[in-house]
Design an enzyme around this catalytic site. Structure first.
Site, PDB file in Angstrom:
ATOM      1  N   PHE A 299      23.149 -68.717  71.836  1.00  0.00           N
ATOM      2  CA  PHE A 299      24.539 -68.249  71.749  1.00  0.00           C
ATOM      3  C   PHE A 299      24.574 -66.758  71.458  1.00  0.00           C
ATOM      4  O   PHE A 299      23.598 -66.161  70.997  1.00  0.00           O
ATOM      5  CB  PHE A 299      25.296 -69.018  70.666  1.00  0.00           C
ATOM      6  CG  PHE A 299      24.778 -68.785  69.268  1.00  0.00           C
ATOM      7  CD1 PHE A 299      25.332 -67.809  68.455  1.00  0.00           C
ATOM      8  CD2 PHE A 299      23.722 -69.540  68.763  1.00  0.00           C
ATOM      9  CE1 PHE A 299      24.850 -67.582  67.174  1.00  0.00           C
ATOM     10  CE2 PHE A 299      23.236 -69.331  67.484  1.00  0.00           C
ATOM     11  CZ  PHE A 299      23.802 -68.345  66.681  1.00  0.00           C
ATOM     12  N   CYS A 300      25.730 -66.157  71.734  1.00  0.00           N
ATOM     13  CA  CYS A 300      25.979 -64.751  71.399  1.00  0.00           C
ATOM     14  C   CYS A 300      27.479 -64.596  71.171  1.00  0.00           C
ATOM     15  O   CYS A 300      28.192 -65.578  71.016  1.00  0.00           O
ATOM     16  CB  CYS A 300      25.471 -63.825  72.500  1.00  0.00           C
ATOM     17  SG  CYS A 300      26.200 -64.127  74.128  1.00  0.00           S
ATOM     18  N   THR A 301      27.969 -63.382  71.152  1.00  0.00           N
ATOM     19  CA  THR A 301      29.372 -63.140  70.797  1.00  0.00           C
ATOM     20  C   THR A 301      30.341 -63.736  71.806  1.00  0.00           C
ATOM     21  O   THR A 301      31.224 -64.518  71.459  1.00  0.00           O
ATOM     22  CB  THR A 301      29.640 -61.631  70.654  1.00  0.00           C
ATOM     23  OG1 THR A 301      28.706 -61.071  69.731  1.00  0.00           O
ATOM     24  CG2 THR A 301      31.054 -61.375  70.167  1.00  0.00           C
TER      25      THR A 301
ATOM     26  N   GLY B  17      29.152 -64.599  75.239  1.00  0.00           N
ATOM     27  CA  GLY B  17      28.451 -65.341  76.286  1.00  0.00           C
ATOM     28  C   GLY B  17      27.600 -64.518  77.220  1.00  0.00           C
ATOM     29  O   GLY B  17      26.690 -65.046  77.860  1.00  0.00           O
TER      30      GLY B  17
ATOM     31  N   ILE C 200      30.607 -67.230  70.635  1.00  0.00           N
ATOM     32  CA  ILE C 200      31.212 -67.509  69.336  1.00  0.00           C
ATOM     33  C   ILE C 200      32.726 -67.359  69.391  1.00  0.00           C
ATOM     34  O   ILE C 200      33.457 -68.139  68.764  1.00  0.00           O
ATOM     35  CB  ILE C 200      30.627 -66.566  68.269  1.00  0.00           C
ATOM     36  CG1 ILE C 200      29.117 -66.753  68.158  1.00  0.00           C
ATOM     37  CG2 ILE C 200      31.288 -66.810  66.903  1.00  0.00           C
ATOM     38  CD1 ILE C 200      28.419 -65.643  67.384  1.00  0.00           C
TER      39      ILE C 200
END
Length: 321
Positions: free
Chosen positions: A181-183, A185, A210
């Protein structure tokens, strides 16, 4: 939606842009944004665009995105929305880069959009809560420090371009499902391809990152706040601008260590790293400079890192989506 709040949209799209048209299109995108009264940053490259922009109304932002997609021949955008009481950016800028998210490997291109490897927030929760899996945060260390998913592995990256080497050197199991995951995508779009190329065949990413997760499941499996690359510094579980973190005036990282400036006595905050340096126990780089020159001499208040004013033509923080 609060009609009085600044409307913020985060988005990205991978699609080939002819190299000989990038500069002209970037100029048009920037002019259009200013004409619509927007503030924000768009990273533009031959592989597509990645941005976070803001406007006084959601209609103004949507209109701009529709016009931008028409200009570029991109499909209609479905951005991730949030709000803020004041402008998160100080100007509107379109920056040309080699990659719209810097893995350091322009040849690495994402899988088919919305492929089965993209998990919705609901699917993400199910796997997290019911399966034996590895959860890997692909963000930088200063982002993971203020919030991440429960039991996630932190690679402690300084920059995303270190991710490839991290995967090579880390002892990650290849026989388990890996969730990344990241901020928003976009980093995962390339991270998943890189992991596939390194022999990880069971990798899945959180669709929309997220920001999308918190919009649907606040206060569930994500702990803390989500760092964003603008003057909000971070957003909380309700996607509201952080009340806890400000920008460190010395390095631009999330800061929450309260101080009284050693030079001017103004109350401010600095990050956990900079507070260890006596010269950086100051409210601004200017005060740090004068404190180094004459530690015993006091001066007038210079600190602004805890008050974000209305937009100007300059930016004090090197932001990126």
């Amino acid at each position: 939606m609060n009609s009085q709040a600044i409307q913020i949209a985060a988005f990205y799209h991978f699609q080939t842009v002819p190299a000989d048209q990038v500069e002209r299109l970037a100029e048009q995108l920037e002019t259009m944004g200013r004409e619509h009264g927007l503030m924000g940053l768009i990273i533009f490259a031959t592989e597509g665009m990645n941005g976070t922009i803001s406007g006084l109304t959601r209609e103004a932002v949507v209109t701009y995105l529709d016009e931008a997609c028409k200009l570029l021949g991109f499909p209609k955008m479905d951005p991730k929305w949030s709000e803020a009481p004041s402008w998160p950016f100080r100007r509107f800028k379109v920056a040309i880069r080699e990659e719209i998210v810097t893995l350091g490997k322009p040849e690495v291109q994402p899988l088919t959009p919305k492929s089965p490897t993209h998990l919705s927030p609901d699917e993400w929760n199910r796997v997290l809560e019911e399966e034996d899996c590895v959860v890997l945060d692909t963000r930088n260390w200063y982002e993971t420090r203020i919030g991440t998913f429960k039991n996630a592995i932190d690679p402690k990256l300084n920059e995303f371009n270190e991710f490839s080497d991290y995967v090579k050197q880390a002892d990650l199991p290849k026989d388990k499902k890996v969730l990344i995951f990241c901020t928003g995508g976009i980093r995962c779009e390339k991270a998943i391809v890189e992991m596939n190329q390194q022999g990880f065949d069971n990798v899945y990413q959180l669709d929309g990152g997220i920001l999308n997760y918190l919009a649907q499941h606040p206060n569930r499996n994500f702990d803390g706040e989500c760092f964003v690359f603008d003057h909000r510094v971070a957003v909380d579980q309700e996607l509201k601008p952080s009340a806890q973190y400000k920008l460190c005036p010395h390095c631009g990282q999330p800061a929450e260590q309260k101080i009284n400036c050693a030079h001017c006595d103004v109350e401010a905050v600095v990050c956990v790293t900079c507070i260890a340096d006596a010269d950086k126990q100051t409210c601004s780089k200017n005060c740090a400079h004068h404190h180094r020159l004459n530690p015993s001499k006091k001066g007038r208040g210079q600190g602004v890192n805890y008050r974000f004013k209305q937009p100007t033509t300059e930016r004090s923080h090197k932001s990126k989506p």
